[in-house]
Design an enzyme around this catalytic site. Structure first.
Site, PDB file in Angstrom:
ATOM      1  N   LYS A 163      15.934   7.384 -22.001  1.00  0.00           N
ATOM      2  CA  LYS A 163      14.473   7.445 -22.109  1.00  0.00           C
ATOM      3  C   LYS A 163      13.845   6.086 -22.459  1.00  0.00           C
ATOM      4  CE  LYS A 163      14.176  12.362 -23.466  1.00  0.00           C
ATOM      5  NZ  LYS A 163      13.539  13.297 -24.438  1.00  0.00           N
ATOM      6  N   TYR A 196       9.021  18.074 -16.279  1.00  0.00           N
ATOM      7  CA  TYR A 196       8.989  18.896 -17.496  1.00  0.00           C
ATOM      8  C   TYR A 196       8.102  20.133 -17.356  1.00  0.00           C
ATOM      9  CZ  TYR A 196      11.656  15.505 -20.265  1.00  0.00           C
ATOM     10  OH  TYR A 196      12.651  14.707 -20.779  1.00  0.00           O
ATOM     11  N   PHE A 202       4.021  20.247 -27.684  1.00  0.00           N
ATOM     12  CA  PHE A 202       4.552  18.876 -27.578  1.00  0.00           C
ATOM     13  C   PHE A 202       4.488  18.303 -26.163  1.00  0.00           C
ATOM     14  CE2 PHE A 202       8.168  21.818 -27.167  1.00  0.00           C
ATOM     15  CZ  PHE A 202       8.783  21.370 -26.007  1.00  0.00           C
ATOM     16  N   ARG A 220      25.631  17.226 -23.641  1.00  0.00           N
ATOM     17  CA  ARG A 220      24.748  17.668 -24.727  1.00  0.00           C
ATOM     18  C   ARG A 220      25.413  17.513 -26.093  1.00  0.00           C
ATOM     19  NH1 ARG A 220      19.864  19.865 -23.223  1.00  0.00           N
ATOM     20  NH2 ARG A 220      19.698  21.176 -25.059  1.00  0.00           N
ATOM     21  N   THR A 229      18.230  18.053 -30.380  1.00  0.00           N
ATOM     22  CA  THR A 229      16.914  17.489 -30.045  1.00  0.00           C
ATOM     23  C   THR A 229      16.324  16.695 -31.209  1.00  0.00           C
ATOM     24  OG1 THR A 229      16.611  19.535 -28.792  1.00  0.00           O
ATOM     25  CG2 THR A 229      14.683  18.114 -29.021  1.00  0.00           C
ATOM     26  N   ARG A 269      21.871  10.711 -30.453  1.00  0.00           N
ATOM     27  CA  ARG A 269      20.566  10.883 -31.109  1.00  0.00           C
ATOM     28  C   ARG A 269      20.621  10.563 -32.598  1.00  0.00           C
ATOM     29  NH1 ARG A 269      18.758  16.151 -27.502  1.00  0.00           N
ATOM     30  NH2 ARG A 269      17.369  15.040 -26.083  1.00  0.00           N
ATOM     31  N   ASN A 287      13.663  10.521 -28.540  1.00  0.00           N
ATOM     32  CA  ASN A 287      15.047  10.851 -28.880  1.00  0.00           C
ATOM     33  C   ASN A 287      16.061  10.316 -27.867  1.00  0.00           C
ATOM     34  OD1 ASN A 287      14.388  12.712 -26.941  1.00  0.00           O
ATOM     35  ND2 ASN A 287      14.903  14.523 -28.146  1.00  0.00           N
ATOM     36  N   HIS A 318      18.049  12.393 -22.346  1.00  0.00           N
ATOM     37  CA  HIS A 318      17.852  13.760 -21.852  1.00  0.00           C
ATOM     38  C   HIS A 318      19.147  14.196 -21.197  1.00  0.00           C
ATOM     39  CE1 HIS A 318      16.389  17.163 -19.424  1.00  0.00           C
ATOM     40  NE2 HIS A 318      17.129  16.644 -18.467  1.00  0.00           N
TER      41      HIS A 318
END
Ligand code: RTP
Ligand code: MG
Length: 141
Positions: free
Chosen positions: A10, A50, A58, A86, A92, A103, A113, A116
């Site tokens: 990100k 998204y 959010f 993940r 998250t 993260r 964060n 993705h």
């Protein structure tokens, strides 16, 4: 099972020069990059990506953050790649993430964060095809 997942580094991470650090974590955990590019999302592209979160509190901030700078979009391949990615990413909310996760170590906040990762085979298929055509993916390389 050999699987593909979709991954984003990100804007917050690209800005802080963390592409290499994050890729190392993914690679060290058996995830192989089989497609990759840098893109700067338009607002419309981020909203479409998204779409499942549209209307959530959010959502606006998420779209703003995802269009704040260029990102790396990539396809990762490996054994149980979706769950593995993940797990390496962490939860998250970085404050709740396990030690040693991306993260926990790099994220600024829940909104910034750093990464993705697809959350299911169906999302992986949708997200990969949002950015890549099949001829741009070098499976089993
Ligand atoms: P991602 O999709 O980015 O891999 O992250 P995720 O599955 O862990 O989180 P998800 O629920 O899909 O949410 C997508 C992104 O929206 C931001 N978010 N903020 N309550 C909040 O403030 C909130 N909830 C989610 C995060 O940046 C999350 O990665
Ligand atoms: Mg998600």
């Amino acid at each position: 099972m050999l699987e593909r997942t979709f991954s984003i580094i990100k804007p917050d991470a690209v800005k802080r020069n963390l592409i290499g650090e994050i890729l190392s974590r993914l690679e060290q955990n058996g995830l192989k990059v089989v497609a990759s590019k840098m893109v700067f999302l338009t607002r419309g592209e981020a909203e479409g990506f998204y779409a499942e979160h549209e209307g959530k509190p959010f959502y606006e901030t998420l779209v703003n953050n995802m269009t704040a700078g260029p990102i790396i979009v990539q396809v990762l391949e490996g054994e149980d790649a979706i769950a593995k990615n993940r797990q390496v990413m962490g939860t998250t909310d970085p404050e709740k993430a396990d030690a040693g996760t991306i993260r926990k170590d790099f994220a600024v906040s829940m909104q910034q964060n750093s990464v993705h990762g697809s959350d299911s085979p169906a999302s992986a298929a949708r997200e990969i095809s949002y950015f890549f055509s099949e001829i741009e993916i070098f499976s089993g390389n």
